[in-house]
Design a protein around this motif. Structure first.
Motif, PDB file in Angstrom:
ATOM      1  N   ALA A 272       0.857  -1.188   0.000  1.00  0.00           N
ATOM      2  CA  ALA A 272       0.000   0.000   0.000  1.00  0.00           C
ATOM      3  C   ALA A 272       0.890   1.235   0.000  1.00  0.00           C
ATOM      4  O   ALA A 272       1.971   1.236   0.590  1.00  0.00           O
ATOM      5  N   PHE A 273       0.434   2.250  -0.690  1.00  0.00           N
ATOM      6  CA  PHE A 273       1.153   3.517  -0.802  1.00  0.00           C
ATOM      7  C   PHE A 273       0.172   4.651  -0.541  1.00  0.00           C
ATOM      8  O   PHE A 273      -1.031   4.476  -0.704  1.00  0.00           O
ATOM      9  N   TYR A 274       0.699   5.830  -0.197  1.00  0.00           N
ATOM     10  CA  TYR A 274      -0.165   7.007  -0.170  1.00  0.00           C
ATOM     11  C   TYR A 274       0.557   8.162  -0.842  1.00  0.00           C
ATOM     12  O   TYR A 274       1.782   8.238  -0.840  1.00  0.00           O
ATOM     13  N   HIS A 275      -0.248   9.040  -1.448  1.00  0.00           N
ATOM     14  CA  HIS A 275       0.293  10.181  -2.169  1.00  0.00           C
ATOM     15  C   HIS A 275      -0.605  11.398  -1.984  1.00  0.00           C
ATOM     16  O   HIS A 275      -1.816  11.251  -1.783  1.00  0.00           O
ATOM     17  N   THR A 276      -0.023  12.565  -2.098  1.00  0.00           N
ATOM     18  CA  THR A 276      -0.800  13.807  -2.096  1.00  0.00           C
ATOM     19  C   THR A 276      -1.315  14.054  -3.520  1.00  0.00           C
ATOM     20  O   THR A 276      -0.847  13.430  -4.478  1.00  0.00           O
ATOM     21  N   ASP A 277      -2.239  14.987  -3.648  1.00  0.00           N
ATOM     22  CA  ASP A 277      -2.769  15.319  -4.976  1.00  0.00           C
ATOM     23  C   ASP A 277      -1.669  15.824  -5.906  1.00  0.00           C
ATOM     24  O   ASP A 277      -1.719  15.587  -7.108  1.00  0.00           O
ATOM     25  N   GLU A 278      -0.688  16.513  -5.360  1.00  0.00           N
ATOM     26  CA  GLU A 278       0.405  17.055  -6.175  1.00  0.00           C
ATOM     27  C   GLU A 278       1.298  15.960  -6.755  1.00  0.00           C
ATOM     28  O   GLU A 278       1.984  16.178  -7.748  1.00  0.00           O
ATOM     29  N   GLU A 279       1.268  14.780  -6.160  1.00  0.00           N
ATOM     30  CA  GLU A 279       2.112  13.667  -6.601  1.00  0.00           C
ATOM     31  C   GLU A 279       1.415  12.736  -7.592  1.00  0.00           C
ATOM     32  O   GLU A 279       2.009  11.759  -8.033  1.00  0.00           O
TER      33      GLU A 279
ATOM     34  N   MET B 177     -32.142  15.231 -13.348  1.00  0.00           N
ATOM     35  CA  MET B 177     -33.003  14.067 -13.086  1.00  0.00           C
ATOM     36  C   MET B 177     -32.231  12.966 -12.345  1.00  0.00           C
ATOM     37  O   MET B 177     -32.775  12.318 -11.456  1.00  0.00           O
ATOM     38  N   GLN B 178     -30.982  12.747 -12.760  1.00  0.00           N
ATOM     39  CA  GLN B 178     -30.112  11.776 -12.091  1.00  0.00           C
ATOM     40  C   GLN B 178     -28.675  12.263 -12.210  1.00  0.00           C
ATOM     41  O   GLN B 178     -28.314  12.941 -13.185  1.00  0.00           O
ATOM     42  N   PHE B 179     -27.876  11.889 -11.224  1.00  0.00           N
ATOM     43  CA  PHE B 179     -26.454  12.246 -11.216  1.00  0.00           C
ATOM     44  C   PHE B 179     -25.689  11.112 -10.565  1.00  0.00           C
ATOM     45  O   PHE B 179     -26.117  10.558  -9.550  1.00  0.00           O
ATOM     46  N   VAL B 180     -24.551  10.758 -11.149  1.00  0.00           N
ATOM     47  CA  VAL B 180     -23.674   9.755 -10.545  1.00  0.00           C
ATOM     48  C   VAL B 180     -22.231  10.129 -10.865  1.00  0.00           C
ATOM     49  O   VAL B 180     -21.936  10.639 -11.946  1.00  0.00           O
ATOM     50  N   ARG B 181     -21.365   9.910  -9.901  1.00  0.00           N
ATOM     51  CA  ARG B 181     -19.937  10.208 -10.085  1.00  0.00           C
ATOM     52  C   ARG B 181     -19.135   8.977  -9.703  1.00  0.00           C
ATOM     53  O   ARG B 181     -19.451   8.288  -8.739  1.00  0.00           O
ATOM     54  N   SER B 182     -18.079   8.733 -10.459  1.00  0.00           N
ATOM     55  CA  SER B 182     -17.211   7.584 -10.178  1.00  0.00           C
ATOM     56  C   SER B 182     -16.259   7.918  -9.039  1.00  0.00           C
ATOM     57  O   SER B 182     -16.114   9.079  -8.650  1.00  0.00           O
ATOM     58  N   GLY B 183     -15.583   6.892  -8.566  1.00  0.00           N
ATOM     59  CA  GLY B 183     -14.473   7.122  -7.664  1.00  0.00           C
ATOM     60  C   GLY B 183     -13.273   7.623  -8.450  1.00  0.00           C
ATOM     61  O   GLY B 183     -13.240   7.544  -9.686  1.00  0.00           O
ATOM     62  N   ARG B 184     -12.318   8.136  -7.758  1.00  0.00           N
ATOM     63  CA  ARG B 184     -11.103   8.649  -8.392  1.00  0.00           C
ATOM     64  C   ARG B 184     -10.305   7.512  -9.010  1.00  0.00           C
ATOM     65  O   ARG B 184     -10.183   6.435  -8.429  1.00  0.00           O
ATOM     66  N   ILE B 185      -9.777   7.775 -10.189  1.00  0.00           N
ATOM     67  CA  ILE B 185      -8.762   6.904 -10.763  1.00  0.00           C
ATOM     68  C   ILE B 185      -7.488   7.734 -10.841  1.00  0.00           C
ATOM     69  O   ILE B 185      -7.541   8.941 -11.082  1.00  0.00           O
ATOM     70  N   THR B 186      -6.367   7.104 -10.597  1.00  0.00           N
ATOM     71  CA  THR B 186      -5.137   7.872 -10.468  1.00  0.00           C
ATOM     72  C   THR B 186      -3.916   7.071 -10.864  1.00  0.00           C
ATOM     73  O   THR B 186      -3.899   5.845 -10.733  1.00  0.00           O
ATOM     74  N   VAL B 187      -2.924   7.778 -11.345  1.00  0.00           N
ATOM     75  CA  VAL B 187      -1.578   7.240 -11.530  1.00  0.00           C
ATOM     76  C   VAL B 187      -0.624   8.225 -10.875  1.00  0.00           C
ATOM     77  O   VAL B 187      -0.918   9.414 -10.775  1.00  0.00           O
ATOM     78  N   THR B 188       0.511   7.726 -10.432  1.00  0.00           N
ATOM     79  CA  THR B 188       1.479   8.609  -9.786  1.00  0.00           C
ATOM     80  C   THR B 188       2.392   9.237 -10.826  1.00  0.00           C
ATOM     81  O   THR B 188       2.637   8.647 -11.883  1.00  0.00           O
TER      82      THR B 188
ATOM     83  N   LYS C  64       6.982   1.449  -7.416  1.00  0.00           N
ATOM     84  CA  LYS C  64       7.924   0.336  -7.281  1.00  0.00           C
ATOM     85  C   LYS C  64       7.232  -1.024  -7.158  1.00  0.00           C
ATOM     86  O   LYS C  64       7.872  -2.016  -6.899  1.00  0.00           O
ATOM     87  N   ILE C  65       5.915  -1.065  -7.380  1.00  0.00           N
ATOM     88  CA  ILE C  65       5.183  -2.312  -7.154  1.00  0.00           C
ATOM     89  C   ILE C  65       5.622  -3.423  -8.096  1.00  0.00           C
ATOM     90  O   ILE C  65       5.774  -4.568  -7.680  1.00  0.00           O
ATOM     91  N   SER C  66       5.857  -3.132  -9.365  1.00  0.00           N
ATOM     92  CA  SER C  66       6.253  -4.182 -10.316  1.00  0.00           C
ATOM     93  C   SER C  66       7.596  -4.797  -9.949  1.00  0.00           C
ATOM     94  O   SER C  66       7.765  -6.018  -9.954  1.00  0.00           O
ATOM     95  N   SER C  67       8.567  -3.961  -9.601  1.00  0.00           N
ATOM     96  CA  SER C  67       9.871  -4.493  -9.207  1.00  0.00           C
ATOM     97  C   SER C  67       9.781  -5.230  -7.867  1.00  0.00           C
ATOM     98  O   SER C  67      10.469  -6.218  -7.645  1.00  0.00           O
ATOM     99  N   LEU C  68       8.904  -4.766  -6.980  1.00  0.00           N
ATOM    100  CA  LEU C  68       8.697  -5.439  -5.703  1.00  0.00           C
ATOM    101  C   LEU C  68       8.145  -6.843  -5.936  1.00  0.00           C
ATOM    102  O   LEU C  68       8.613  -7.807  -5.341  1.00  0.00           O
ATOM    103  N   LEU C  69       7.159  -6.961  -6.815  1.00  0.00           N
ATOM    104  CA  LEU C  69       6.580  -8.272  -7.121  1.00  0.00           C
ATOM    105  C   LEU C  69       7.588  -9.184  -7.800  1.00  0.00           C
ATOM    106  O   LEU C  69       7.630 -10.387  -7.516  1.00  0.00           O
ATOM    107  N   ALA C  70       8.383  -8.630  -8.697  1.00  0.00           N
ATOM    108  CA  ALA C  70       9.407  -9.442  -9.374  1.00  0.00           C
ATOM    109  C   ALA C  70      10.398  -9.989  -8.375  1.00  0.00           C
ATOM    110  O   ALA C  70      10.814 -11.154  -8.458  1.00  0.00           O
ATOM    111  N   ALA C  71      10.787  -9.195  -7.401  1.00  0.00           N
ATOM    112  CA  ALA C  71      11.716  -9.641  -6.354  1.00  0.00           C
ATOM    113  C   ALA C  71      11.080 -10.728  -5.489  1.00  0.00           C
ATOM    114  O   ALA C  71      11.763 -11.656  -5.050  1.00  0.00           O
ATOM    115  N   MET C  72       9.779 -10.616  -5.244  1.00  0.00           N
ATOM    116  CA  MET C  72       9.079 -11.598  -4.414  1.00  0.00           C
ATOM    117  C   MET C  72       8.988 -12.947  -5.104  1.00  0.00           C
ATOM    118  O   MET C  72       8.985 -13.989  -4.454  1.00  0.00           O
TER     119      MET C  72
END
Length: 174
Positions: A76-83, A148-159, A164-172
């Motif tokens: 798990a990772f966390y990031h600010t909006d600026e990142e 009449m109706q309104f719906v909004r999705s959740g945020r989708i994001t890339v950093t 580093k998740i792909s390299s982390l998985l490869a190491a595992m």
């Protein structure tokens, strides 16, 4: 500490009950989940949870550490909006007569770069993709005409920085 927006990305195996346990972590700390999206990730067989919260960095760090204790969670990772680069999508269903009777509706559609998805005799549907503030502004402008109706999705994001998740998985796997 100052509260601000954080996007938490959770990479995990796709197992029943994990969403419930993750949401329980927020519930115990009385932190509201502002947006939630779960999808396939860039890694085969791995899901990505994208959770948006408005809290302090200290609380966010503690939440991420708790999430990582779940057995199915890879990282798990966390990031600010600026990142991050992020978007949300929304659909607005509006009475069709307004499209022709209210010139301002056409201006709102054009100025907000929305798209008309479908038109019928009774209604038309607009799609808007953008930041939360852009969608909220479009909602504010359309509300007086009647939504009449309104719906909004959740945020989708890339950093912006490499994840580093792909390299982390490869190491595992070695």
């Amino acid at each position: 500490m100052e509260k601000k927006w954080f996007t938490i990305s959770v990479y995990s195996e796709n197992n029943v009950g994990l969403l419930n346990r993750i949401s329980g972590i927020f519930l115990k700390r009385h932190i509201n989940i502002e947006s939630l999206n779960v999808s396939k990730s860039e890694i085969e067989g791995v899901s990505k949870f994208t959770v948006v919260v408005f809290t302090t960095e200290d609380w966010t760090r503690k939440i991420v550490m708790q999430i990582e204790k779940q057995i199915e969670v890879i990282k798990a990772f966390y990031h600010t909006d600026e990142e991050t680069i992020y978007q949300e999508s929304a659909l607005f269903k509006i009475g069709s007569h307004l499209l022709f009777d209210e010139r301002q509706i056409q201006n709102i559609i054009k100025d907000s770069h929305a798209q008309i998805v479908t038109v019928s005799r009774e209604f038309f549907v607009l799609a808007k993709t953008g930041k939360r503030e852009e969608i909220e502004e479009m909602y504010r402008l359309l509300k007086p005409y009647g939504i009449m109706q309104f719906v909004r999705s959740g945020r989708i994001t890339v950093t912006k920085a490499e994840m580093k998740i792909s390299s982390l998985l490869a190491a595992m796997e070695k």
